[in-house]
Design a protein around this motif. Structure first.
Motif, PDB file in Angstrom:
ATOM      1  N   SER A   1      -3.266  11.919 145.643  1.00  0.00           N
ATOM      2  CA  SER A   1      -3.178  11.746 144.062  1.00  0.00           C
ATOM      3  C   SER A   1      -2.132  10.569 143.572  1.00  0.00           C
ATOM      4  CB  SER A   1      -2.883  12.928 143.420  1.00  0.00           C
ATOM      5  OG  SER A   1      -2.480  12.720 142.284  1.00  0.00           O
ATOM      6  N   PRO A   2      -2.727   9.427 142.973  1.00  0.00           N
ATOM      7  CA  PRO A   2      -1.742   8.541 142.548  1.00  0.00           C
ATOM      8  C   PRO A   2      -0.877   9.152 141.550  1.00  0.00           C
ATOM      9  CG  PRO A   2      -3.930   7.619 142.618  1.00  0.00           C
ATOM     10  CD  PRO A   2      -4.058   9.088 142.843  1.00  0.00           C
ATOM     11  N   LEU A   3      -1.344  10.000 140.805  1.00  0.00           N
ATOM     12  CA  LEU A   3      -0.204  10.552 139.729  1.00  0.00           C
ATOM     13  C   LEU A   3       0.963  11.290 140.519  1.00  0.00           C
ATOM     14  CD1 LEU A   3      -2.928  11.944 137.068  1.00  0.00           C
ATOM     15  CD2 LEU A   3      -1.397   9.783 136.922  1.00  0.00           C
ATOM     16  N   ILE A   4       0.601  11.998 141.581  1.00  0.00           N
ATOM     17  CA  ILE A   4       1.566  12.826 142.194  1.00  0.00           C
ATOM     18  C   ILE A   4       2.397  11.941 143.002  1.00  0.00           C
ATOM     19  CG2 ILE A   4       2.049  14.742 144.170  1.00  0.00           C
ATOM     20  CD1 ILE A   4      -0.622  16.015 143.155  1.00  0.00           C
ATOM     21  N   LYS A   5       1.656  10.922 143.585  1.00  0.00           N
ATOM     22  CA  LYS A   5       2.752   9.861 144.352  1.00  0.00           C
ATOM     23  C   LYS A   5       3.603   9.065 143.653  1.00  0.00           C
ATOM     24  CE  LYS A   5       0.292   8.080 147.907  1.00  0.00           C
ATOM     25  NZ  LYS A   5       0.804   8.863 149.286  1.00  0.00           N
ATOM     26  N   THR A   6       3.192   8.717 142.374  1.00  0.00           N
ATOM     27  CA  THR A   6       4.262   8.157 141.409  1.00  0.00           C
ATOM     28  C   THR A   6       5.231   8.938 140.575  1.00  0.00           C
ATOM     29  OG1 THR A   6       2.180   8.328 139.564  1.00  0.00           O
ATOM     30  CG2 THR A   6       2.445   6.065 140.801  1.00  0.00           C
ATOM     31  N   ALA A   7       4.657  10.072 140.676  1.00  0.00           N
ATOM     32  CA  ALA A   7       5.836  11.003 140.188  1.00  0.00           C
ATOM     33  C   ALA A   7       6.934  11.285 141.162  1.00  0.00           C
ATOM     34  CB  ALA A   7       5.290  12.591 139.744  1.00  0.00           C
ATOM     35  N   LEU A   8       6.482  11.413 142.590  1.00  0.00           N
ATOM     36  CA  LEU A   8       7.587  11.410 143.469  1.00  0.00           C
ATOM     37  C   LEU A   8       8.225  10.263 143.521  1.00  0.00           C
ATOM     38  CD1 LEU A   8       4.822  12.850 146.110  1.00  0.00           C
ATOM     39  CD2 LEU A   8       7.091  13.990 145.658  1.00  0.00           C
ATOM     40  N   PHE A   9       7.692   9.107 143.477  1.00  0.00           N
ATOM     41  CA  PHE A   9       8.804   7.802 143.318  1.00  0.00           C
ATOM     42  C   PHE A   9       9.711   7.889 142.331  1.00  0.00           C
ATOM     43  CE2 PHE A   9       8.958   3.529 141.631  1.00  0.00           C
ATOM     44  CZ  PHE A   9       9.934   2.802 142.779  1.00  0.00           C
ATOM     45  N   ALA A  10       9.206   8.406 141.181  1.00  0.00           N
ATOM     46  CA  ALA A  10      10.095   8.584 140.007  1.00  0.00           C
ATOM     47  C   ALA A  10      10.842   9.890 139.939  1.00  0.00           C
ATOM     48  CB  ALA A  10       9.417   8.529 138.611  1.00  0.00           C
ATOM     49  N   SER A  11      10.887  10.600 141.166  1.00  0.00           N
ATOM     50  CA  SER A  11      11.674  11.880 141.156  1.00  0.00           C
ATOM     51  C   SER A  11      11.391  12.699 139.951  1.00  0.00           C
ATOM     52  CB  SER A  11      13.288  11.592 141.288  1.00  0.00           C
ATOM     53  OG  SER A  11      13.547  10.864 142.437  1.00  0.00           O
ATOM     54  N   ASP A  12      10.155  12.631 139.397  1.00  0.00           N
ATOM     55  CA  ASP A  12       9.702  13.323 138.232  1.00  0.00           C
ATOM     56  C   ASP A  12       8.915  14.601 138.742  1.00  0.00           C
ATOM     57  OD1 ASP A  12       9.071  14.380 135.680  1.00  0.00           O
ATOM     58  OD2 ASP A  12       7.259  12.860 135.495  1.00  0.00           O
ATOM     59  N   PRO A  13       9.725  16.006 138.621  1.00  0.00           N
ATOM     60  CA  PRO A  13       9.103  17.313 138.862  1.00  0.00           C
ATOM     61  C   PRO A  13       7.557  17.521 137.985  1.00  0.00           C
ATOM     62  CG  PRO A  13      11.013  17.798 137.884  1.00  0.00           C
ATOM     63  CD  PRO A  13      10.888  16.190 138.095  1.00  0.00           C
ATOM     64  N   ASN A  14       6.961  16.698 137.802  1.00  0.00           N
ATOM     65  CA  ASN A  14       5.615  17.002 136.974  1.00  0.00           C
ATOM     66  C   ASN A  14       4.656  17.858 137.784  1.00  0.00           C
ATOM     67  OD1 ASN A  14       3.527  16.812 135.135  1.00  0.00           O
ATOM     68  ND2 ASN A  14       3.840  14.657 134.922  1.00  0.00           N
ATOM     69  N   TRP A  15       4.892  19.155 137.845  1.00  0.00           N
ATOM     70  CA  TRP A  15       4.175  20.001 138.590  1.00  0.00           C
ATOM     71  C   TRP A  15       2.624  20.302 138.395  1.00  0.00           C
ATOM     72  CZ3 TRP A  15       2.577  24.390 135.727  1.00  0.00           C
ATOM     73  CH2 TRP A  15       3.433  24.572 134.744  1.00  0.00           C
ATOM     74  N   GLY A  16       2.562  19.967 136.888  1.00  0.00           N
ATOM     75  CA  GLY A  16       1.193  20.119 136.338  1.00  0.00           C
ATOM     76  C   GLY A  16       0.085  19.027 137.203  1.00  0.00           C
ATOM     77  N   ARG A  17       0.403  18.051 137.624  1.00  0.00           N
ATOM     78  CA  ARG A  17      -0.228  17.289 138.401  1.00  0.00           C
ATOM     79  C   ARG A  17      -0.701  17.666 139.696  1.00  0.00           C
ATOM     80  NH1 ARG A  17       2.633  11.153 137.471  1.00  0.00           N
ATOM     81  NH2 ARG A  17       2.250  11.329 135.027  1.00  0.00           N
ATOM     82  N   ILE A  18       0.442  18.536 140.254  1.00  0.00           N
ATOM     83  CA  ILE A  18      -0.025  19.146 141.554  1.00  0.00           C
ATOM     84  C   ILE A  18      -0.884  20.373 141.406  1.00  0.00           C
ATOM     85  CG2 ILE A  18       1.126  20.734 143.455  1.00  0.00           C
ATOM     86  CD1 ILE A  18       3.555  19.106 142.902  1.00  0.00           C
ATOM     87  N   LEU A  19      -0.892  20.984 140.199  1.00  0.00           N
ATOM     88  CA  LEU A  19      -1.798  22.099 139.922  1.00  0.00           C
ATOM     89  C   LEU A  19      -3.182  21.367 139.655  1.00  0.00           C
ATOM     90  CD1 LEU A  19       0.190  23.930 139.660  1.00  0.00           C
ATOM     91  CD2 LEU A  19      -0.528  25.103 137.573  1.00  0.00           C
ATOM     92  N   ALA A  20      -3.283  20.375 139.255  1.00  0.00           N
ATOM     93  CA  ALA A  20      -4.528  19.777 138.783  1.00  0.00           C
ATOM     94  C   ALA A  20      -5.320  19.220 139.984  1.00  0.00           C
ATOM     95  CB  ALA A  20      -4.157  18.580 137.978  1.00  0.00           C
ATOM     96  N   ALA A  21      -4.399  18.508 140.955  1.00  0.00           N
ATOM     97  CA  ALA A  21      -4.924  18.139 142.214  1.00  0.00           C
ATOM     98  C   ALA A  21      -5.715  19.345 143.019  1.00  0.00           C
ATOM     99  CB  ALA A  21      -3.898  17.581 143.196  1.00  0.00           C
ATOM    100  N   VAL A  22      -4.836  20.656 143.224  1.00  0.00           N
ATOM    101  CA  VAL A  22      -5.375  21.606 143.921  1.00  0.00           C
ATOM    102  C   VAL A  22      -6.739  22.169 143.152  1.00  0.00           C
ATOM    103  CG1 VAL A  22      -4.810  24.043 144.304  1.00  0.00           C
ATOM    104  CG2 VAL A  22      -3.115  22.372 144.320  1.00  0.00           C
ATOM    105  N   GLY A  23      -6.464  22.136 141.850  1.00  0.00           N
ATOM    106  CA  GLY A  23      -7.998  22.539 141.125  1.00  0.00           C
ATOM    107  C   GLY A  23      -8.947  21.755 141.298  1.00  0.00           C
TER     108      GLY A  23
END
Length: 405
Positions: A305-327
């Motif tokens: 997921s580009p959204l998760i990978k960019t959040a990781l780069f920004a050290s942003d715990p945007n956990w909603g992106r993880i839920l969306a990817a799982v779903g």
């Protein structure tokens, strides 16, 4: 900067396996970009290869020859010889024939490997001009130089070595790999070479490599792109004074399997740690799946997921992106009310929504680390899978935007 990847550790020589390095100047004058590897006569050789339909000419040739007698492996960097059609295949055959002539073996005993830019003609004359120098450089002690010689966008060489003793005899397993981008092996742009002095029947060796690759090279991803050139080779020279391993059982096989698995895992993870522009080494662990495949589907949905990978780069715990990817991973009849998600040891989501105990500060603390584990509990069964990946940084875009310049 490679994440948690330092200088090479000791790479033990493997009796019966020699490596020679030379410069053909394919992309830069003076660059050591040709590696020749010589297997002792009687060695067993196994290989796993990319499943990309546009597989490179050297892959086509190596796949045809690997089950026969193999004496030499020829690798060039700077040019992938992929997307080059019949002329590319003829060029790969020509370089093998040239090496075979110099070495005094049949050309069918030479396997070619290439890595670099796709779609450009292989500079055959440059490679041929470097072959004698590579042969003159052959040595069992050249693993570290060869690890550097096969690099492309890698920032550091990658290698690992293990030794064990069986009935008073020391057995060695040593391997090197290259890869930093276009990484999602499916074999089984990465190359891996592993050698041991154990004596192993070819069929047993092939099954061992396939199993090892499935738990290592086939569990890493940087950008989700399966290269045209992915290959991993396992060579058994038979120089250790031990009986031949003819079946996948017994104490000797078990010890060899553990050593091969450990070397494969270390060099595979090194590829991720040196991912193009990577600032994070990320473990995605999926537990509680009904099948291994659905665990992999969920793991890769998160890892790609580009959204998760960019959040990781920004050290942003945007956990909603993880839920969306799982779903959206495509797991049939997924009950989100049973799913828990963790960042490290911090539960960020429970039963399909934000965990009552979770705070943004907890998530931010985990995301600030260089090595991060995302753990997903599906609550559906007993299967588990683990994938290793990276974040997605500005530098990754820059490296790939400027790759051909």
């Amino acid at each position: 900067m490679a994440v948690g990847l330092g200088p090479l550790s000791t790479l033990h020589p493997v009796p019966g396996f020699e490596l020679g390095i030379a410069s053909a100047g394919i992309k830069r004058p003076g660059r050591k970009d040709v590696v020749v590897m010589r297997c002792a006569e009687g060695s067993s050789v196994a290989g796993v290869f990319t499943l990309n339909a546009f597989c490179a000419a050297p892959v086509i040739l190596a796949k045809k020859r690997v089950s026969g007698s193999v004496r030499y492996l020829l690798t060039n960097t700077g040019n992938a010889n992929a997307g080059t059609g019949e002329p590319g295949l003829q060029n790969a055959m020509r370089t093998c024939a040239s090496l075979a002539s110099l070495a005094g073996v049949d050309e069918s005993e030479v396997l070619p490997f290439s890595t670099g830019v796709i779609g450009e003609p292989l500079p055959v004359e440059k490679i041929e001009g470097a072959l004698q120098a590579a042969l003159d450089n052959l040595s069992e002690n050249n693993w570290a130089d060869a690890a550097t010689g096969i690099m492309t966008t890698d920032t550091l060489p990658k290698g690992a070595s293990r030794q064990f003793t069986h009935e008073g005899v020391t057995v060695t397993v040593t391997g090197i790999s290259k890869g930093a981008g276009m990484i999602k092996p499916n074999m089984a742009t990465m190359l891996g070479y592993i050698a041991t002095d154990a004596k192993v029947a070819q069929g047993v060796l092939q099954d061992l490599l396939r199993d090892a690759a499935n738990k290592s090279f086939n569990r890493i991803t940087i950008d989700g792109d399966t290269s045209t050139n992915d290959c991993c080779m396992l060579i058994a020279t038979g120089k250790a004074a031990l009986p031949e391993i003819t079946q996948a059982s017994g104490a000797l096989f078990a010890a060899l399997k553990q050593a091969v698995f450990e070397v494969c895992m270390e060099v595979a993870q090194a590829i991720v740690r040196d991912g193009e522009g990577a600032t994070k080494f990320v473990t995605v662990q999926v537990n509680g799946g009904a099948t291994h495949q659905e665990c992999l589907d969920v793991g890769y949905a998160v890892a790609h997921s580009p959204l998760i990978k960019t959040a990781l780069f920004a050290s942003d715990p945007n956990w909603g992106r993880i839920l969306a990817a799982v779903g959206r991973a495509g797991v049939a009849q997924l009950d989100v009310s049973k799913i828990d998600v963790f960042l490290g040891d911090v539960c960020i989501a429970s039963k399909g929504c934000r965990a009552a105990s979770y705070t943004e500060e907890q998530g931010a603390a985990v995301m600030a680390e260089e090595e991060i584990t995302i753990r997903i509990e599906l609550g559906r069964g007993t299967c588990s899978e683990t994938i290793w990946t990276t974040d997605l940084s500005h530098e990754y875009v820059k490296i790939n935007a400027e790759y051909r310049t």
